[in-house]
Design a protein around this motif. Structure first.
Motif, PDB file in Angstrom:
ATOM      1  N   VAL A  82       0.849  -1.179   0.027  1.00  0.00           N
ATOM      2  CA  VAL A  82       0.303   0.103  -0.037  1.00  0.00           C
ATOM      3  C   VAL A  82       0.928   1.344   0.105  1.00  0.00           C
ATOM      4  O   VAL A  82       0.378   2.422  -0.506  1.00  0.00           O
ATOM      5  CB  VAL A  82      -1.145   0.103   0.960  1.00  0.00           C
TER       6      VAL A  82
ATOM      7  N   ALA B 238      -2.923  -2.389  -7.858  1.00  0.00           N
ATOM      8  CA  ALA B 238      -3.945  -2.667  -6.829  1.00  0.00           C
ATOM      9  C   ALA B 238      -5.075  -3.327  -7.003  1.00  0.00           C
ATOM     10  O   ALA B 238      -5.673  -4.180  -6.473  1.00  0.00           O
ATOM     11  CB  ALA B 238      -4.366  -1.164  -6.147  1.00  0.00           C
TER      12      ALA B 238
ATOM     13  N   MET C 242      -7.115  -6.073  -4.316  1.00  0.00           N
ATOM     14  CA  MET C 242      -7.502  -5.109  -3.159  1.00  0.00           C
ATOM     15  C   MET C 242      -8.785  -4.669  -3.088  1.00  0.00           C
ATOM     16  O   MET C 242      -9.533  -4.432  -4.095  1.00  0.00           O
ATOM     17  CB  MET C 242      -6.515  -3.680  -3.122  1.00  0.00           C
TER      18      MET C 242
ATOM     19  N   SER D 190     -10.173  -0.068   0.912  1.00  0.00           N
ATOM     20  CA  SER D 190      -8.721  -0.110   0.863  1.00  0.00           C
ATOM     21  C   SER D 190      -8.065   0.909  -0.031  1.00  0.00           C
ATOM     22  O   SER D 190      -7.182   1.865   0.438  1.00  0.00           O
ATOM     23  CB  SER D 190      -7.898  -1.254   1.059  1.00  0.00           C
TER      24      SER D 190
ATOM     25  N   TRP E  47      -6.067   4.409   1.114  1.00  0.00           N
ATOM     26  CA  TRP E  47      -4.878   4.551   0.778  1.00  0.00           C
ATOM     27  C   TRP E  47      -4.414   5.797  -0.200  1.00  0.00           C
ATOM     28  O   TRP E  47      -3.723   6.501  -0.226  1.00  0.00           O
ATOM     29  CB  TRP E  47      -4.134   3.377   0.592  1.00  0.00           C
TER      30      TRP E  47
END
Length: 199
Positions: A110, A130, A135, A139, A143
């Protein structure tokens, strides 16, 4: 040119900032380094709030990353790389760049979503690995928003603090902005031409 950007932001407010930042992440016609400081200038004049400027910048940046995130999650690595092979010259992304982004994400997780937002040319691609890694949307939003907040906050603060030296700063940045934009256009044309020749 700088006056045109500032006038556009002054006339259309937060929507202008969000749209410009969205466009920068989908296809970079203008880097955020030429958007957010000028939005900070406008905020320093009292036409917009600094918090609103940063929020609009983060929202636009995040929205610009979502198409890449969902595309990567839906299509998977190989199909996305084939897309880059066929149309990468138009999308300004190559198979090698996608593979490099994958490796960065595998090594740094991340952290790539946070620090990658600070790097020109990388901030667009960080959403891809990602998505490929599966992911969760939550999240990714958290992030990516954090990274965007750091970057847009710094740029907005720079424009806000330099407002008293507006004429001096614009005198330096206006020629630089024209050079940057011309360089982006030339690089894009060259990339398209090379891609066509390679095919």
């Amino acid at each position: 040119m700088t006056d045109a950007i500032i006038e556009f932001i002054s006339n259309h407010g937060y929507w202008a900032i969000a749209v410009l930042m969205f466009a920068e992440n989908v296809f970079p016609p203008l880097p955020s380094e030429m958007i957010m400081p000028f939005a900070g200038f406008v905020a320093a004049r009292g036409e917009l709030s600094a918090a609103g400027v940063v929020t609009a910048g983060v929202a636009g940046s995040l929205a610009g990353g979502l198409p890449w995130f969902f595309l990567a999650r839906r299509w998977g690595a190989e199909r996305l790389k084939r897309l880059a092979d066929r149309h990468g010259r138009w999308l300004t992304v190559s198979r090698a760049e996608l593979e490099r982004a994958e490796r960065w994400f595998q090594h740094h997780g991340v952290g790539v979503l946070v620090l990658g937002r600070l790097v020109p040319g990388v901030r667009t691609l960080v959403a891809v690995p990602a998505g490929l890694a599966g992911m969760s949307l939550r999240s990714f939003v958290v992030w990516s928003s954090l990274g965007s907040l750091l970057w847009t906050g710094l740029l907005t603060a720079a424009g806000f603090l330099l407002e008293d030296r507006y004429e001096e700063v614009v005198g330096v940045l206006d020629p630089a902005a024209k050079i940057v934009l011309a360089s982006i256009v030339v690089a894009y044309v060259v990339r398209v031409a090379r891609g066509r020749r390679n095919r």
